[in-house]
Write a protein that holds these residues in place. Structure first.
Motif, short mmCIF file in Angstrom:
data_model
loop_
_atom_site.label_atom_id
_atom_site.label_comp_id
_atom_site.label_asym_id
_atom_site.label_seq_id
_atom_site.Cartn_x
_atom_site.Cartn_y
_atom_site.Cartn_z
N SER A 139 0.82 -1.19 -0.02
CA SER A 139 -0.05 0.00 0.16
C SER A 139 0.98 1.25 -0.09
O SER A 139 2.07 1.22 0.44
N PRO A 140 0.56 2.29 -0.62
CA PRO A 140 1.12 3.49 -0.73
C PRO A 140 1.56 4.14 0.64
O PRO A 140 0.65 4.03 1.49
N THR A 141 2.63 4.70 0.78
CA THR A 141 2.92 5.24 1.98
C THR A 141 3.16 6.93 2.01
O THR A 141 3.08 7.57 3.07
N GLN A 142 3.25 7.34 0.89
CA GLN A 142 3.52 8.67 0.58
C GLN A 142 2.13 9.32 -0.23
O GLN A 142 1.59 8.49 -1.15
N VAL A 143 1.58 10.23 0.03
CA VAL A 143 0.19 10.77 -0.52
C VAL A 143 0.21 12.33 -0.47
O VAL A 143 0.59 12.95 0.62
#
Length: 170
Positions: free
Chosen positions: A105-109
């Motif tokens: 899952s992405p950790t930067q947004v």
């Protein structure tokens, strides 16, 4: 006296192919412009969840970025619309990045949303349907779902005010 509120829930599968998808939310039991005492719907709050089909955060390809977006409108659309579109009620978009070398899952947004609670007294709806749309880009490895819960109430308007509101939302 406090207004009795209720919840309307909906979900749309925005996929992971960069293709816009949309579902209709029937408001026929909440809005009625045909009676002598027209009823309209007021959306007080919107809660949004972006998930995979199991309720978890969608996974992305390793060391990649992508974006996803959703919207709630008073007219059917073929893609995301701008805030300046007369049919726009609420929406959000985000740019996501998975900096790891593996699928996670992405950790930067970066994300932004415009919701009913951002307006002074929520958002008044006089049309018989709302349209929930969404899109997930190709670097997601699974479908991106946008799930919404709308906290609403109904209220009466004069016939002229209700018709004028409905026309402005077309």
């Amino acid at each position: 006296m406090a207004k009795n509120t209720f919840f309307i829930r909906a979900s749309v599968n925005g996929g992971n192919a960069g293709t816009y998808s949309e579902t209709t939310i029937d408001l026929g039991s909440y809005t009625n412009l045909g009676s002598t005492k027209p009823e309209v719907l007021r959306i007080h709050n919107i809660i949004v969840q972006m998930s995979d089909n199991s309720g978890f955060i969608p996974k992305m390809t390793g060391d990649k970025a992508g974006s996803a977006g959703w919207q709630l409108t008073t007219q059917a659309q073929s893609g995301l619309v701008l805030l300046t579109d007369d049919s726009f009620v609420a929406g959000g978009r985000g740019a996501f990045r998975n900096p790891d070398s593996d699928v996670h899952s992405p950790t930067q947004v970066f994300a932004e949303q415009i919701l009913a609670q951002d307006y002074t007294e929520g958002y008044l709806i006089a049309v018989p349907n709302l349209f929930l749309g969404g899109v997930g880009e190709t670097n997601f490895t699974e479908d991106v779902y946008f799930n919404v819960m709308l906290e609403c109430s109904t209220e009466s308007l004069s016939k002229a005010a209700a018709v004028s509101l409905a026309v402005s939302q077309q």
